[in-house]
Design a protein around this motif. Sequence first.
Motif, mmCIF file in Angstrom:
data_model
loop_
_atom_site.group_PDB
_atom_site.id
_atom_site.type_symbol
_atom_site.label_atom_id
_atom_site.label_comp_id
_atom_site.label_asym_id
_atom_site.label_seq_id
_atom_site.Cartn_x
_atom_site.Cartn_y
_atom_site.Cartn_z
ATOM 1 N N SER A 190 46.262 32.638 52.829
ATOM 2 C CA SER A 190 45.758 34.015 52.783
ATOM 3 C C SER A 190 46.439 34.815 51.685
ATOM 4 O O SER A 190 45.800 35.557 50.949
ATOM 5 N N ILE A 191 47.735 34.658 51.573
ATOM 6 C CA ILE A 191 48.476 35.374 50.538
ATOM 7 C C ILE A 191 48.047 34.888 49.157
ATOM 8 O O ILE A 191 47.838 35.682 48.240
ATOM 9 N N SER A 192 47.871 33.575 48.998
ATOM 10 C CA SER A 192 47.449 33.012 47.706
ATOM 11 C C SER A 192 46.072 33.519 47.314
ATOM 12 O O SER A 192 45.856 33.924 46.178
ATOM 13 N N VAL A 193 45.131 33.482 48.246
ATOM 14 C CA VAL A 193 43.773 33.965 47.968
ATOM 15 C C VAL A 193 43.810 35.457 47.649
ATOM 16 O O VAL A 193 43.183 35.919 46.707
ATOM 17 N N GLY A 194 44.565 36.217 48.412
ATOM 18 C CA GLY A 194 44.685 37.656 48.168
ATOM 19 C C GLY A 194 45.244 37.950 46.788
ATOM 20 O O GLY A 194 44.776 38.837 46.087
ATOM 21 N N SER A 195 46.242 37.177 46.359
ATOM 22 C CA SER A 195 46.832 37.365 45.029
ATOM 23 C C SER A 195 45.817 37.075 43.937
ATOM 24 O O SER A 195 45.740 37.789 42.941
ATOM 25 N N LEU A 196 45.050 35.988 44.100
ATOM 26 C CA LEU A 196 44.016 35.671 43.121
ATOM 27 C C LEU A 196 42.969 36.763 43.041
ATOM 28 O O LEU A 196 42.539 37.148 41.959
ATOM 29 N N LEU A 197 42.544 37.257 44.178
ATOM 30 C CA LEU A 197 41.550 38.328 44.187
ATOM 31 C C LEU A 197 42.092 39.573 43.509
ATOM 32 O O LEU A 197 41.393 40.231 42.745
ATOM 33 N N MET A 198 43.324 39.911 43.779
ATOM 34 C CA MET A 198 43.917 41.099 43.167
ATOM 35 C C MET A 198 44.020 40.924 41.652
ATOM 36 O O MET A 198 43.770 41.859 40.902
ATOM 37 N N ALA A 199 44.351 39.730 41.182
ATOM 38 C CA ALA A 199 44.440 39.493 39.738
ATOM 39 C C ALA A 199 43.076 39.651 39.091
ATOM 40 O O ALA A 199 42.954 40.234 38.027
ATOM 41 N N ASN A 200 42.014 39.163 39.741
ATOM 42 C CA ASN A 200 40.677 39.275 39.189
ATOM 43 C C ASN A 200 40.166 40.704 39.232
ATOM 44 O O ASN A 200 39.287 41.070 38.473
ATOM 45 N N LEU A 201 40.701 41.496 40.115
ATOM 46 C CA LEU A 201 40.236 42.867 40.243
ATOM 47 C C LEU A 201 41.181 43.865 39.581
ATOM 48 O O LEU A 201 41.064 45.058 39.782
ATOM 49 N N ALA A 202 42.108 43.391 38.765
ATOM 50 C CA ALA A 202 43.095 44.284 38.162
ATOM 51 C C ALA A 202 42.445 45.427 37.411
ATOM 52 O O ALA A 202 42.914 46.552 37.442
ATOM 53 N N LEU A 203 41.360 45.168 36.730
ATOM 54 C CA LEU A 203 40.662 46.203 35.989
ATOM 55 C C LEU A 203 39.703 46.978 36.882
ATOM 56 O O LEU A 203 39.232 48.028 36.525
ATOM 57 N N ALA A 204 39.433 46.449 38.089
ATOM 58 C CA ALA A 204 38.389 46.996 38.938
ATOM 59 C C ALA A 204 38.813 48.217 39.744
ATOM 60 O O ALA A 204 38.022 48.727 40.502
ATOM 61 N N ALA A 205 40.014 48.665 39.592
ATOM 62 C CA ALA A 205 40.471 49.792 40.387
ATOM 63 C C ALA A 205 40.616 51.026 39.507
ATOM 64 O O ALA A 205 41.487 51.077 38.652
ATOM 65 N N CYS A 206 39.742 51.997 39.729
ATOM 66 C CA CYS A 206 39.890 53.265 39.013
ATOM 67 C C CYS A 206 41.194 53.914 39.455
ATOM 68 O O CYS A 206 41.660 53.685 40.581
ATOM 69 N N PRO A 207 41.790 54.720 38.599
ATOM 70 C CA PRO A 207 43.046 55.385 38.963
ATOM 71 C C PRO A 207 42.909 56.199 40.253
ATOM 72 O O PRO A 207 41.822 56.668 40.596
ATOM 73 N N SER A 208 44.007 56.361 40.923
ATOM 74 C CA SER A 208 44.040 57.144 42.156
ATOM 75 C C SER A 208 43.455 58.533 41.909
ATOM 76 O O SER A 208 43.727 59.154 40.878
ATOM 77 N N GLY A 209 42.614 58.992 42.799
ATOM 78 C CA GLY A 209 42.000 60.303 42.679
ATOM 79 C C GLY A 209 40.713 60.294 41.879
ATOM 80 O O GLY A 209 40.137 61.346 41.629
ATOM 81 N N SER A 210 40.264 59.113 41.431
ATOM 82 C CA SER A 210 39.008 59.034 40.700
ATOM 83 C C SER A 210 38.040 58.109 41.432
ATOM 84 O O SER A 210 38.435 57.339 42.284
ATOM 85 N N GLU A 211 36.778 58.216 41.060
ATOM 86 C CA GLU A 211 35.714 57.452 41.713
ATOM 87 C C GLU A 211 35.157 56.409 40.754
ATOM 88 O O GLU A 211 34.957 56.688 39.569
ATOM 89 N N THR A 212 34.904 55.216 41.264
ATOM 90 C CA THR A 212 34.263 54.179 40.466
ATOM 91 C C THR A 212 32.774 54.488 40.382
ATOM 92 O O THR A 212 32.078 54.473 41.388
ATOM 93 N N LEU A 213 32.303 54.783 39.176
ATOM 94 C CA LEU A 213 30.873 55.004 38.969
ATOM 95 C C LEU A 213 30.159 53.693 38.696
ATOM 96 O O LEU A 213 28.996 53.528 39.053
ATOM 97 N N PHE A 214 30.872 52.759 38.053
ATOM 98 C CA PHE A 214 30.249 51.490 37.679
ATOM 99 C C PHE A 214 31.334 50.462 37.439
ATOM 100 O O PHE A 214 32.373 50.769 36.857
ATOM 101 N N PHE A 215 31.066 49.235 37.872
ATOM 102 C CA PHE A 215 31.961 48.116 37.602
ATOM 103 C C PHE A 215 31.145 46.837 37.573
ATOM 104 O O PHE A 215 30.247 46.652 38.397
ATOM 105 N N CYS A 216 31.475 45.949 36.620
ATOM 106 C CA CYS A 216 30.847 44.623 36.631
ATOM 107 C C CYS A 216 31.658 43.630 35.826
ATOM 108 O O CYS A 216 32.495 43.997 35.007
ATOM 109 N N ASN A 217 31.361 42.368 36.087
ATOM 110 C CA ASN A 217 31.832 41.252 35.277
ATOM 111 C C ASN A 217 30.696 40.910 34.328
ATOM 112 O O ASN A 217 29.540 40.821 34.753
ATOM 113 N N THR A 218 31.022 40.719 33.045
ATOM 114 C CA THR A 218 29.980 40.405 32.075
ATOM 115 C C THR A 218 29.492 38.968 32.258
ATOM 116 O O THR A 218 30.207 38.116 32.782
#
Length: 149
Positions: A7-35
């Motif tokens: 679980s920890i390994s899978v969670g770490s991989l997911l977090m690494a893949n989503l590193a760019l996917a998190a808008c800064p605190s206090g902001s809203e994600t309007l759009f996100f995708c993988n090309t």
Amino acid sequence: MKVLVFSISVGSLLMANLALAACPSGSETLFFCNTQKGNKQLEVCDAGKTISYSFGKKGQKPELAIAVPRSKASTWQWQGIGRYMSYSVNIPNGDYNYNVFWSVDRVTEEHAIEAGVNVEKKGKLLTTLLCQDKGLINNLEGVDLKPAE
């Protein structure tokens, strides 16, 4: 114990893949995708006073990260007419414009979605990068920006 380690390994991989996917605190994600090509991600965030655009490889520092005052960004909102329901946000950066878009064909049974970014320089299209459907986040509908010209 093995389940916990897995679980920890899978969670770490997911977090690494989503590193760019998190808008800064206090902001809203309007759009996100993988090309579709290049193993890259793009994201548009609404921080209230600014709209930001970032683009780069998964899990790495973005190759391009810009933020513009809200008054500089613009949007296209579907008017309720036509085959294609579409929304977009324009983020200007000097001579360049990043037109992030999402569209769906309402008439076909598949309701095919097309999303991505059109990169323009001085009003001329340089390239279009298309998104994968998997992991796509689209919150462009109803965004409060001035209408695109």
